[in-house]
Every structure is written in C-alpha cells, then in structure tokens.
Design a protein around this motif. Structure first.
Motif, PDB file in Angstrom:
ATOM      1  N   GLY A  35      55.816 111.953  84.832  1.00 55.32           N
ATOM      2  CA  GLY A  35      55.385 111.568  86.176  1.00 55.32           C
ATOM      3  C   GLY A  35      53.938 111.147  86.266  1.00 55.32           C
ATOM      4  N   ALA A  36      53.172 111.297  85.178  1.00 53.35           N
ATOM      5  CA  ALA A  36      51.749 110.928  85.214  1.00 53.35           C
ATOM      6  C   ALA A  36      51.552 109.433  85.424  1.00 53.35           C
ATOM      7  CB  ALA A  36      51.065 111.370  83.927  1.00 53.35           C
ATOM      8  N   GLN A  37      52.598 108.644  85.196  1.00 55.49           N
ATOM      9  CA  GLN A  37      52.474 107.198  85.370  1.00 55.49           C
ATOM     10  C   GLN A  37      52.240 106.790  86.821  1.00 55.49           C
ATOM     11  OE1 GLN A  37      56.344 104.980  85.005  1.00 55.49           O
ATOM     12  NE2 GLN A  37      57.104 106.989  84.336  1.00 55.49           N
ATOM     13  N   ILE A  38      52.512 107.696  87.766  1.00 60.77           N
ATOM     14  CA  ILE A  38      52.279 107.320  89.174  1.00 60.77           C
ATOM     15  C   ILE A  38      50.793 107.161  89.457  1.00 60.77           C
ATOM     16  CG2 ILE A  38      54.391 108.485  89.907  1.00 60.77           C
ATOM     17  CD1 ILE A  38      52.635 110.656  91.164  1.00 60.77           C
ATOM     18  N   TYR A  43      52.725 104.725  94.424  1.00 59.13           N
ATOM     19  CA  TYR A  43      53.962 105.507  94.449  1.00 59.13           C
ATOM     20  C   TYR A  43      54.518 105.657  95.850  1.00 59.13           C
ATOM     21  CZ  TYR A  43      57.083 109.506  94.134  1.00 59.13           C
ATOM     22  OH  TYR A  43      58.163 110.341  94.235  1.00 59.13           O
ATOM     23  N   SER A  44      55.826 105.469  95.935  1.00 57.65           N
ATOM     24  CA  SER A  44      56.566 105.687  97.172  1.00 57.65           C
ATOM     25  C   SER A  44      57.752 106.574  96.855  1.00 57.65           C
ATOM     26  CB  SER A  44      57.044 104.353  97.761  1.00 57.65           C
ATOM     27  OG  SER A  44      57.965 104.577  98.820  1.00 57.65           O
ATOM     28  N   ALA A  45      57.912 107.648  97.628  1.00 52.21           N
ATOM     29  CA  ALA A  45      59.018 108.576  97.383  1.00 52.21           C
ATOM     30  C   ALA A  45      60.366 107.891  97.587  1.00 52.21           C
ATOM     31  CB  ALA A  45      58.894 109.782  98.314  1.00 52.21           C
ATOM     32  N   LYS A 258      44.095 119.160  98.816  1.00 53.31           N
ATOM     33  CA  LYS A 258      44.003 118.645 100.183  1.00 53.31           C
ATOM     34  C   LYS A 258      44.487 117.204 100.284  1.00 53.31           C
ATOM     35  CE  LYS A 258      40.091 121.680 101.159  1.00 53.31           C
ATOM     36  NZ  LYS A 258      38.619 121.770 101.319  1.00 53.31           N
ATOM     37  N   SER A 259      44.130 116.386  99.292  1.00 55.46           N
ATOM     38  CA  SER A 259      44.520 114.977  99.329  1.00 55.46           C
ATOM     39  C   SER A 259      45.974 114.783  98.905  1.00 55.46           C
ATOM     40  CB  SER A 259      43.610 114.151  98.413  1.00 55.46           C
ATOM     41  OG  SER A 259      42.276 114.225  98.831  1.00 55.46           O
ATOM     42  N   GLY A 260      46.415 115.556  97.909  1.00 56.81           N
ATOM     43  CA  GLY A 260      47.752 115.355  97.370  1.00 56.81           C
ATOM     44  C   GLY A 260      48.844 116.016  98.182  1.00 56.81           C
ATOM     45  N   LEU A 261      48.728 117.324  98.426  1.00 60.42           N
ATOM     46  CA  LEU A 261      49.792 118.041  99.114  1.00 60.42           C
ATOM     47  C   LEU A 261      49.692 117.958 100.631  1.00 60.42           C
ATOM     48  CD1 LEU A 261      50.138 121.247  96.894  1.00 60.42           C
ATOM     49  CD2 LEU A 261      51.525 119.171  96.879  1.00 60.42           C
ATOM     50  N   LEU A 262      48.493 118.031 101.166  1.00 59.61           N
ATOM     51  CA  LEU A 262      48.343 118.007 102.618  1.00 59.61           C
ATOM     52  C   LEU A 262      48.385 116.596 103.184  1.00 59.61           C
ATOM     53  CD1 LEU A 262      45.591 120.741 103.180  1.00 59.61           C
ATOM     54  CD2 LEU A 262      48.081 120.984 103.058  1.00 59.61           C
ATOM     55  N   GLN A 265      48.915 111.962  99.288  1.00 62.61           N
ATOM     56  CA  GLN A 265      48.390 110.852  98.482  1.00 62.61           C
ATOM     57  C   GLN A 265      48.668 111.157  97.004  1.00 62.61           C
ATOM     58  OE1 GLN A 265      44.426 109.320  99.764  1.00 62.61           O
ATOM     59  NE2 GLN A 265      44.447 111.014 101.219  1.00 62.61           N
ATOM     60  N   TYR A 266      49.926 111.065  96.624  1.00 57.62           N
ATOM     61  CA  TYR A 266      50.360 111.537  95.318  1.00 57.62           C
ATOM     62  C   TYR A 266      49.777 110.720  94.170  1.00 57.62           C
ATOM     63  CZ  TYR A 266      53.723 113.876  98.357  1.00 57.62           C
ATOM     64  OH  TYR A 266      54.295 114.610  99.350  1.00 57.62           O
ATOM     65  N   SER A 267      49.790 109.413  94.292  1.00 63.06           N
ATOM     66  CA  SER A 267      49.275 108.573  93.209  1.00 63.06           C
ATOM     67  C   SER A 267      47.770 108.775  93.020  1.00 63.06           C
ATOM     68  CB  SER A 267      49.575 107.103  93.500  1.00 63.06           C
ATOM     69  OG  SER A 267      50.951 106.840  93.429  1.00 63.06           O
ATOM     70  N   TYR A 268      47.074 108.859  94.131  1.00 67.91           N
ATOM     71  CA  TYR A 268      45.622 109.026  94.082  1.00 67.91           C
ATOM     72  C   TYR A 268      45.245 110.336  93.399  1.00 67.91           C
ATOM     73  CZ  TYR A 268      40.929 109.987  95.921  1.00 67.91           C
ATOM     74  OH  TYR A 268      39.608 110.310  96.057  1.00 67.91           O
TER      75      TYR A 268
END
Length: 299
Positions: A35-38, A43-45, A258-262, A265-268
């Motif tokens: 999954g690191a390629q995102i 990335y869009s779920a 904060k950025s990823g889960l909340l 912003q998964y790719s970022y």
C-alpha cells in the motif's frame, strides 16, 4: 537446501515457535508495503489503489514546501537527540545493579527500576498531568513550599521535551538495563579474579573488563535505536499535547495522525511516512557500516 530440510526435520519444534513471529511480521509489516504506492498516487477509496491516478512526487513536494515542515522536523529531531543523549543511562544502571553485593537490596533495586515499565502510557500520562498540575500537583506544591512560584509545566512549550523524555527514561530505566545485565552475567568471572590478584580496583575492573565485555551488546542496541531515530512515541505525545504547547510538541507522528486519520489525506500522509522511514533506513545502513569496522554489526 538439503541441509535446511534436514535441520527443519531435526529441530521442527523450534521452527514451530518461530511461525507466530514470522506471521506477525508478514501480516503487519511486509504485506502493508504494497500500500505504500499510494504515496505516489492521488488515492481514492472508491477507485482503490490500482485505480487511483499516479501523481509522482507531488505529495512529497507539498510536505517539503509546507510552512510546518521545519517545525515538525525540528521537534522530531530534538526529541530523538535528547533521548539518544540519555542512551548511556541504562548502561550505568546495569553496571550499578551488577555491582550490588547484597542480594536482597539488589532485588529491591531491580523491582523499583523495572516496575514503571509495566504501567501503561495512558496511566503514565495521567500521572504526569496530576503531578505537574499548577494548583494541586505535588511538584508545584513542593515548589510553593520552598517559596517559589508555581509553574504551568504542561502548557509551557519550553518544558515539554524535558517532561516527555525524562518521564520516558524513568519508565524504561530498569527494563532497558536487563539486556546489559544478561551480558554482564556472561563475562568470565576468572577475569575479575585475575584482575583482583593484580591489584585492580573495582572502578578499574568496571572500565577494563565489564564495559569491554558488554561493548558488542551496546553497539548492537545503539544501532537498533538509530534505526528508529525518526520515530517518536505517538501515544504519550498526543496525550500530553495541548494548543499551548503545540509549538514544542507537534512531531511527524502526530501530524500524520491528524492529517491521515482525522482529515483522510491518506496519500499525503503515506508520503510523509515513507519519507520518515527512508531516513531511518539510511541512518541504520550508515551506522551499521561504521560499526562493522569494530567487528560488531547487525549484518
């Protein structure tokens, strides 16, 4: 291959014990690498990993050019350097415990130093907040009894790193010494006997027998610590963090949460995590290569 097959048949019980550990690392460490390629995709779920479009290094550039990049890097490095500076403390504790002659007192010291390791991070954080409370905390009560003014430790950025690092050192002090104590137990006692006959003092035996005897262990553990140099314990920082100490407490791990889960912003945040791990990997390779010159390295 024939030798490996023969060893498996001969020592199959030992290989069975390895299976849970291998399964853990495969499931939770190696499979997620896919999954690191995102980090290089928008990335869009809905589209999934393969369906999301490639955008190259855009997320990395966004992170490097952000106004908080310098603050995150500074806080992360300062906390880790602070922790690294206290690396010898566990060695000193192990050497001190090893030199204790009375068995009962030795067991008492081991209990006192080991016990905090088994307290959960949540409880430790709660204890810190209670002890350092400016109005009713035991630390400020003592300061006021001595004629000083109470200090709001948790809300002042200048105190945060010291509170975080020193409380962590207290919690893991004795636990970190266990490996060194095991290494000290493996030193041939005849070396000490010969040194005593030659008139060596206790300090001389510590510096010329004990420390060289555990030096390979020290080097290996130091390399392992450097391998996670950019990783700061997220839980305690997040629990002690508040808007007033954010200047000193915001690190890469809390920013990723904060950025990823909340904020989803998964790719970022995958790009930030990849950058963080790349630095750890580079540091690990560098210092392992340097340690190889002394004959002690991970590989």
């Amino acid at each position: 291959m024939a030798t490996l097959s023969r060893n498996i048949r001969k020592y199959w019980q030992l290989y069975v014990f390895i299976i849970p550990a291998l399964a853990y690392f495969i499931v939770f460490h190696y499979i997620p690498i896919y999954g690191a390629q995102i980090a290089f995709k928008n990335y869009s779920a809905v589209k999934g990993i393969w369906g999301s479009s490639w955008i190259g290094f855009d997320h990395f550039e966004r992170f490097f050019n952000s106004y908080y990049f310098g603050l995150l890097l500074k806080n992360t490095l300062q906390i880790n350097l602070y922790q690294l500076a206290l690396f010898p403390v566990s060695i000193i504790v192990a050497l001190s415990i090893h030199e204790v002659a009375k068995a009962r007192f030795k067991r008492f010291v081991q209990l006192v130093t080991y016990a905090p390791h088994f307290i959960s991070v949540v409880v430790i954080s709660g204890m810190i907040l209670v002890f350092l409370d400016p109005s009713s905390g035991i630390v400020n009560t003592l300061i006021k009894a001595l004629g000083g003014e109470p200090i709001s430790f948790i809300t002042e950025p200048g105190w945060f790193k010291s509170i975080y690092v020193l409380s962590g050192e207290w919690q893991n002090l004795g636990w970190g010494a266990i490996i060194y104590l095991a290494a000290l137990a493996g030193i041939n006692p005849e070396l000490h006997e010969a040194a005593q006959i030659d008139g060596a003092s206790r300090w001389q035996r510590i510096f010329h027998i004990n420390i060289p005897g555990i030096m390979p262990t020290i080097i290996i553990l130091f390399i392992l610590n450097l391998g996670s140099f950019m990783n700061v314990g997220f839980e305690k920082i997040y629990l002690l963090q508040n808007p007033l100490n954010m200047e000193s407490s915001e690190v890469i791990q809390t920013h990723v949460y904060k950025s990823g889960l909340l904020q989803a912003q998964y790719s970022y945040t995958a790009a930030i995590g990849l950058f963080n791990n790349a630095i750890n990997f580079a540091i690990l390779l560098t210092f392992n290569r340097l340690a190889r010159r002394s004959g002690n390295s991970l590989w």
